[in-house]
Design a protein around this motif. Structure first.
Motif, PDB file in Angstrom:
ATOM      1  N   LEU A   1      19.811  42.610  96.924  1.00 32.68           N
ATOM      2  CA  LEU A   1      19.796  42.528  95.465  1.00 32.68           C
ATOM      3  C   LEU A   1      19.912  41.054  95.107  1.00 32.68           C
ATOM      4  N   HIS A   2      18.873  40.476  94.504  1.00 33.73           N
ATOM      5  CA  HIS A   2      18.834  39.017  94.395  1.00 33.73           C
ATOM      6  C   HIS A   2      17.936  38.568  93.247  1.00 33.73           C
ATOM      7  N   ASP A   3      18.043  37.279  92.907  1.00 34.63           N
ATOM      8  CA  ASP A   3      17.146  36.620  91.952  1.00 34.63           C
ATOM      9  C   ASP A   3      16.971  37.438  90.673  1.00 34.63           C
ATOM     10  N   THR A   4      18.079  37.627  89.982  1.00 31.66           N
ATOM     11  CA  THR A   4      18.062  38.386  88.741  1.00 31.66           C
ATOM     12  C   THR A   4      17.366  37.612  87.627  1.00 31.66           C
ATOM     13  N   THR A   5      16.919  38.325  86.615  1.00 31.47           N
ATOM     14  CA  THR A   5      16.288  37.705  85.448  1.00 31.47           C
ATOM     15  C   THR A   5      17.373  37.126  84.539  1.00 31.47           C
ATOM     16  N   TYR A   6      17.144  35.909  84.061  1.00 30.38           N
ATOM     17  CA  TYR A   6      18.177  35.224  83.277  1.00 30.38           C
ATOM     18  C   TYR A   6      17.521  34.341  82.234  1.00 30.38           C
ATOM     19  N   SER A   7      18.154  34.271  81.060  1.00 29.19           N
ATOM     20  CA  SER A   7      17.741  33.334  80.014  1.00 29.19           C
ATOM     21  C   SER A   7      19.003  32.732  79.406  1.00 29.19           C
ATOM     22  N   ALA A   8      19.011  31.412  79.230  1.00 30.48           N
ATOM     23  CA  ALA A   8      20.162  30.758  78.596  1.00 30.48           C
ATOM     24  C   ALA A   8      20.271  31.146  77.125  1.00 30.48           C
ATOM     25  N   LYS A   9      19.160  31.582  76.529  1.00 33.75           N
ATOM     26  CA  LYS A   9      19.153  32.024  75.134  1.00 33.75           C
ATOM     27  C   LYS A   9      18.429  33.373  75.067  1.00 33.75           C
ATOM     28  N   ASP A  10      19.173  34.405  75.412  1.00 38.35           N
ATOM     29  CA  ASP A  10      18.604  35.749  75.509  1.00 38.35           C
ATOM     30  C   ASP A  10      18.508  36.364  74.110  1.00 38.35           C
ATOM     31  N   PRO A  11      17.293  36.714  73.644  1.00 41.82           N
ATOM     32  CA  PRO A  11      17.157  37.309  72.307  1.00 41.82           C
ATOM     33  C   PRO A  11      17.874  38.649  72.181  1.00 41.82           C
ATOM     34  N   LEU A  12      18.101  39.350  73.291  1.00 50.32           N
ATOM     35  CA  LEU A  12      18.816  40.622  73.238  1.00 50.32           C
ATOM     36  C   LEU A  12      20.319  40.429  73.087  1.00 50.32           C
ATOM     37  N   ARG A  13      20.798  39.187  73.268  1.00 50.57           N
ATOM     38  CA  ARG A  13      22.225  38.892  73.137  1.00 50.57           C
ATOM     39  C   ARG A  13      22.461  37.824  72.069  1.00 50.57           C
ATOM     40  N   ASP A  14      21.642  37.880  71.017  1.00 46.73           N
ATOM     41  CA  ASP A  14      21.778  36.967  69.878  1.00 46.73           C
ATOM     42  C   ASP A  14      21.731  35.499  70.300  1.00 46.73           C
ATOM     43  N   GLY A  15      20.875  35.206  71.274  1.00 39.85           N
ATOM     44  CA  GLY A  15      20.685  33.820  71.682  1.00 39.85           C
ATOM     45  C   GLY A  15      21.721  33.298  72.659  1.00 39.85           C
ATOM     46  N   THR A  16      22.646  34.154  73.130  1.00 38.37           N
ATOM     47  CA  THR A  16      23.610  33.739  74.145  1.00 38.37           C
ATOM     48  C   THR A  16      23.028  34.044  75.530  1.00 38.37           C
ATOM     49  N   PRO A  17      23.655  33.541  76.603  1.00 39.47           N
ATOM     50  CA  PRO A  17      23.082  33.751  77.942  1.00 39.47           C
ATOM     51  C   PRO A  17      23.033  35.219  78.358  1.00 39.47           C
ATOM     52  N   THR A  18      22.077  35.538  79.208  1.00 37.99           N
ATOM     53  CA  THR A  18      21.933  36.881  79.768  1.00 37.99           C
ATOM     54  C   THR A  18      23.163  37.242  80.594  1.00 37.99           C
ATOM     55  N   HIS A  19      23.555  38.510  80.530  1.00 41.84           N
ATOM     56  CA  HIS A  19      24.735  39.019  81.238  1.00 41.84           C
ATOM     57  C   HIS A  19      24.248  39.754  82.487  1.00 41.84           C
ATOM     58  N   ASP A  20      23.713  39.021  83.467  1.00 45.47           N
ATOM     59  CA  ASP A  20      23.072  39.650  84.619  1.00 45.47           C
ATOM     60  C   ASP A  20      24.050  39.798  85.787  1.00 45.47           C
ATOM     61  N   ASP A  21      24.022  40.962  86.430  1.00 49.33           N
ATOM     62  CA  ASP A  21      24.867  41.288  87.585  1.00 49.33           C
ATOM     63  C   ASP A  21      23.995  41.927  88.656  1.00 49.33           C
ATOM     64  N   SER A  22      24.312  41.669  89.936  1.00 47.79           N
ATOM     65  CA  SER A  22      23.587  42.367  91.000  1.00 47.79           C
ATOM     66  C   SER A  22      23.836  43.866  90.917  1.00 47.79           C
ATOM     67  N   VAL A  23      25.110  44.250  90.702  1.00 45.81           N
ATOM     68  CA  VAL A  23      25.476  45.652  90.482  1.00 45.81           C
ATOM     69  C   VAL A  23      26.418  45.714  89.296  1.00 45.81           C
ATOM     70  N   GLN A  24      26.120  46.562  88.324  1.00 44.09           N
ATOM     71  CA  GLN A  24      27.040  46.806  87.220  1.00 44.09           C
ATOM     72  C   GLN A  24      27.471  48.272  87.273  1.00 44.09           C
ATOM     73  N   ILE A  25      28.791  48.472  87.348  1.00 42.82           N
ATOM     74  CA  ILE A  25      29.359  49.824  87.395  1.00 42.82           C
ATOM     75  C   ILE A  25      30.041  50.081  86.062  1.00 42.82           C
ATOM     76  N   GLN A  26      29.534  51.050  85.308  1.00 38.52           N
ATOM     77  CA  GLN A  26      30.066  51.338  83.991  1.00 38.52           C
ATOM     78  C   GLN A  26      30.835  52.649  83.923  1.00 38.52           C
ATOM     79  N   ALA A  27      30.668  53.514  84.915  1.00 37.39           N
ATOM     80  CA  ALA A  27      31.353  54.807  84.916  1.00 37.39           C
ATOM     81  C   ALA A  27      31.144  55.458  86.269  1.00 37.39           C
ATOM     82  N   GLY A  28      32.020  56.437  86.576  1.00 37.99           N
ATOM     83  CA  GLY A  28      31.787  57.260  87.749  1.00 37.99           C
ATOM     84  C   GLY A  28      32.797  57.081  88.863  1.00 37.99           C
ATOM     85  N   THR A  29      32.779  58.035  89.812  1.00 39.66           N
ATOM     86  CA  THR A  29      33.619  58.002  90.996  1.00 39.66           C
ATOM     87  C   THR A  29      32.750  58.311  92.208  1.00 39.66           C
ATOM     88  N   ASN A  30      33.325  58.146  93.408  1.00 40.50           N
ATOM     89  CA  ASN A  30      32.570  58.311  94.651  1.00 40.50           C
ATOM     90  C   ASN A  30      31.381  57.355  94.689  1.00 40.50           C
TER      91      ASN A  30
END
Length: 547
Positions: free
Chosen positions: A416-445
C-alpha cells in the motif's frame, strides 16, 4: 617572445584544456541537462553501503538557488530487504534540513522517484513527502548509470524541479513548497541508505556537478525630496454657480425570472454481470519477503482483457479473473473472488472505493491484483468496506488504499503506497488531503499482517471511530513494514476503549516526526511487542501519548 616550438606546445596545451572542458561540459549535460557545471567533478567515488547505515557526501557549493546533478551505478541490485537502496540528491542542505530528490531502487530494478523535505532537530532527521512519487519509465540494470538532476529557486514559495534518467529514459517531477519552506542557504550533497535487512553492497558515483548562488536583493531607491512649490498670486474667484438638482431616475420594473427548463433524466447504462462460478479458486501460496512490485499485483505473464465500465456483482460466488476494469467493482453478493486483475476507475472521479461492498457488506476476496486510479483525483479510494480479505494486492494512486468500515477484514502480504495527495484539497476546503495507507473507522476482528505501507502523508494506519457504525474491537497489526505519515500509526480518542495489538512490526525511517512511530490517546494505549526500528534494529517499545 615565444618561439615557434613554444607556440606549438602552448597551442597543444590549450587544445587539451579545451578538450577537457568539453568533456566536463558533456558530463554535466548528461547528468543535468541544462544545469550549470560549476564545481564539476569527474573522478569516480565508490561508497561502501552497510545495512542500516547512511552515507552522506558533500558536492559543495553554497546558496539558495541553482542546481546540482549526479550520476551513479550499482554493481549489483539489492537482492533482498524491504526498502531497497535509497539515493538522495539534496539542496539547501544545512543543520536545519534540506530539500531532497530521492530515488529508491527495488530488487526488480524498478526506480521510484520523489521529493521530500528534511527537517532536523534534537539529533533526529525527519522526512516529509512533497507531492506524489513516480516510477521511472525504464528499469535499472546492474552496472548501468542512473542520473539525478535537481534545480531549486524561490524563497516565499520554493520551486523544485527534478529529473531522473534510467536506461536513456527520463521522468520529471515538479513541486512548489509554500508551507514554511526552507529559505536559508546550504550546500549540495548526496546520500545513500540501505535497510538493515538489505545485504551490504556498494555504489559508484561517476559524475557530479553543482552551481549555487544566493541572489542579492536590489537596493531600494532613495526617494528624492519633493520641492515645495512657490505660491502664485491669488486672484479673486467668482462665486460658483449652484449645481442643478439632478432629476430622479425612474426605478425600472423587475424582470420576471424565467422558469428553468427541466433536464431529462439520462437512461442508465446496463451493468454487465460476470459469469458466476460455483466455487472460488484456491489461494496461491503466500509470498516470502517484504511486499513490493515483484510479489504483489497482477502476476507476470497474465494477459488482461479490458472491460470498459463498472461491474456490479449480484450472483453469489462470482469469480472475476484476468480483467482490466476501467470502472469500479461493487460487490452485492457473497463469496465473490477477484484475482489477477487491475481496477483503474474511469476518467470521471467519484467518492467511492474502486472495489467496494459499502451497501451490501457481502463477503469477498481479492488477490494478486492491482488497484490504481488511471486518472488520479482526491475522491478515489482503493478497497472500501467490510467483510473482505485482500492478499498480495498492490494499491496506489488513491487517497486511502484500504478503508475499513466494519468487521472481519484481513489484509496481508500487500503493498500500500504512493497515496494521492494535494496540499489544497477542494474536498477539504483547501486544506491538505487526509491520506492514510489504511483507515479503520469501525469494526472488530481486523488483521493487518506482513504488509508494506509507506508514503502516506497523514498516517500509515489511522484508527478512529465512526459512531454511526459498528464499535471498534479486536485489531491486530503484525509483521508489517511501516513508515510515512506525521506519526506512522495514529490511534485517536474513541467513545469506547480499544487497545490495538502491534507485534513484530518494523518501522522504516520516513515520517514527519522522527521518533513518533505510534501516537495514541492514553485510554487507547496499544499493546506493543517485538517492534523494531529499521535503521538501528533497536526495540520500538513506547508510544507517544496524544495531547
Amino acid at each position: 617572445m615565444h618561439t615557434r616550438s613554444s607556440l606549438r606546445k602552448l597551442e597543444k596545451k590549450n587544445k587539451n584544456r579545451t578538450r577537457i572542458f568539453a568533456l566536463l561540459t558533456a558530463a554535466a549535460l548528461a547528468a543535468g541537462g541544462v544545469f550549470g557545471i560549476a564545481n564539476a567533478a569527474t573522478a569516480s567515488t565508490t561508497v561502501a553501503l552497510k545495512p542500516g547505515s547512511t552515507k552522506v557526501v558533500s558536492i559543495g557549493g553554497n546558496g539558495t538557488e541553482g542546481s546540482a546533478a549526479m550520476t551513479f551505478t550499482l554493481p549489483k541490485l539489492p537482492r533482498a530487504g524491504s526498502s531497497g537502496t535509497y539515493t538522495a540528491l539534496r539542496l539547501r542542505s544545512n543543520s536545519a534540513g534540506a530539500y531532497v530528490l530521492q530515488t529508491r531502487v527495488y530488487p526488480t530494478g524498478s526506480v521510484q522517484v520523489s521529493f521530500k523535505k528534511s527537517t532536523k532537530g534534537r539529533g533526529v532527521e525527519s522526512l516529509t513527502p512533497l507531492g506524489s512519487a513516480k516510477f521511472a519509465p525504464a528499469k535499472l540494470a546492474a552496472g548501468k548509470p542512473i542520473t539525478l538532476s535537481f534545480r531549486i529557486g524561490g524563497s516565499s514559495a520554493t520551486e523544485l524541479r527534478g529529473t531522473v534518467t534510467v536506461g536513456g529514459k527520463s521522468v520529471s517531477l515538479g513541486y512548489t513548497d509554500s508551507q514554511r519552506p526552507h529559505t536559508s542557504t546550504g550546500q549540495a550533497d548526496y546520500s545513500f541508505y540501505i535497510s538493515r535487512s538489505t545485504p551490504a553492497m556498494s555504489a559508484t558515483v561517476t559524475a557530479r556537478s553543482v552551481s549555487l548562488t544566493t541572489p542579492t536583493p536590489a537596493p531600494k531607491p532613495t526617494p528624492k525630496p519633493t520641492p515645495t512649490p512657490t505660491p502664485e498670486p491669488t486672484e479673486p474667484v467668482a462665486p460658483a454657480k449652484p449645481a442643478p438638482t439632478p432629476k430622479p431616475t425612474p426605478t425600472p420594473e423587475p424582470t420576471p425570472t424565467p422558469e428553468p427548463t427541466p433536464t431529462p433524466t439520462p437512461t442508465p447504462t446496463p451493468t454487465p454481470t460476470p459469469t458466476p462460478t460455483p466455487e472460488p479458486a484456491p489461494e496461491p501460496a503466500p509470498s516470502t519477503g517484504r511486499p513490493d512490485a515483484s510479489n504483489t499485483g497482477v502476476p507476470a505473464g497474465v494477459t488482461l482483457k479490458v472491460h470498459n465500465g463498472d461491474i456490479t456483482i449480484n450472483e453469489p460466488n462470482t469469480v472475476i479473473d484476468g480483467l482490466e476494469v476501467r470502472g469500479i467493482i461493487t460487490v452485492n453478493a457473497p463469496g465473490a473472488v477477484i484475482k489477477n486483475s487491475k481496477i483503474v476507475g474511469t476518467s470521471t472521479p467519484r467518492s467511492v472505493g474502486l472495489v467496494n461492498n459499502v451497501v451490501s457488506g457481502a463477503p469477498f476476496t481479492i488477490m494478486d491484483s492491482e488497484i490504481a486510479a488511471a486518472v488520479e483525483n482526491t475522491t478515489w479510494n482503493g478497497i472500501f468496506g467490510s467483510n473482505f480479505t485482500a492478499v498480495r494486492v498492490d494499491v496506489h494512486r488513491v487517497v486511502d488504499p484500504i478503508r475499513i468500515l466494519g468487521s472481519n477484514v484481513t489484509v496481508k502480504d500487500s503493498w500500500l503506497h504512493d497515496t494521492t495527495y494535494s496540499a489544497k484539497d477542494p474536498l477539504r476546503d483547501g486544506t491538505p488531503t487526509h491520506d492514510d495507507s489504511v483507515q479503520i473507522q469501525a469494526g472488530t476482528n481486523i488483521v493487518l499482517q506482513n504488509n508494506r505501507m509507506e508514503d502516506a502523508h497523514n498516517a500509515a494506519i489511522m484508527i478512529s471511530q465512526d459512531t454511526s457504525r459498528t464499535k471498534l474491537g479486536s485489531i491486530k497489526i503484525d509483521g508489517n513494514y511501516l513508515q510515512g505519515g506525521a506519526c506512522t500509526v495514529n490511534i485517536a480518542s474513541t467513545p469506547s476503549v480499544v487497545r490495538p495489538v502491534l507485534s513484530t512490526n518494523v518501522f522504516g525511517p520516513e515520517r514527519q516526526h522522527g521518533h513518533c512511530a505510534v501516537i495514541a490517546a492514553r485510554a487507547n494505549a496499544p499493546v506493543l511487542s517485538g517492534n523494531t526500528w529499521d535503521a538501528t534494529g533497536l526495540l520500538m517499545n513506547a508510544f507517544t501519548p496524544a495531547p
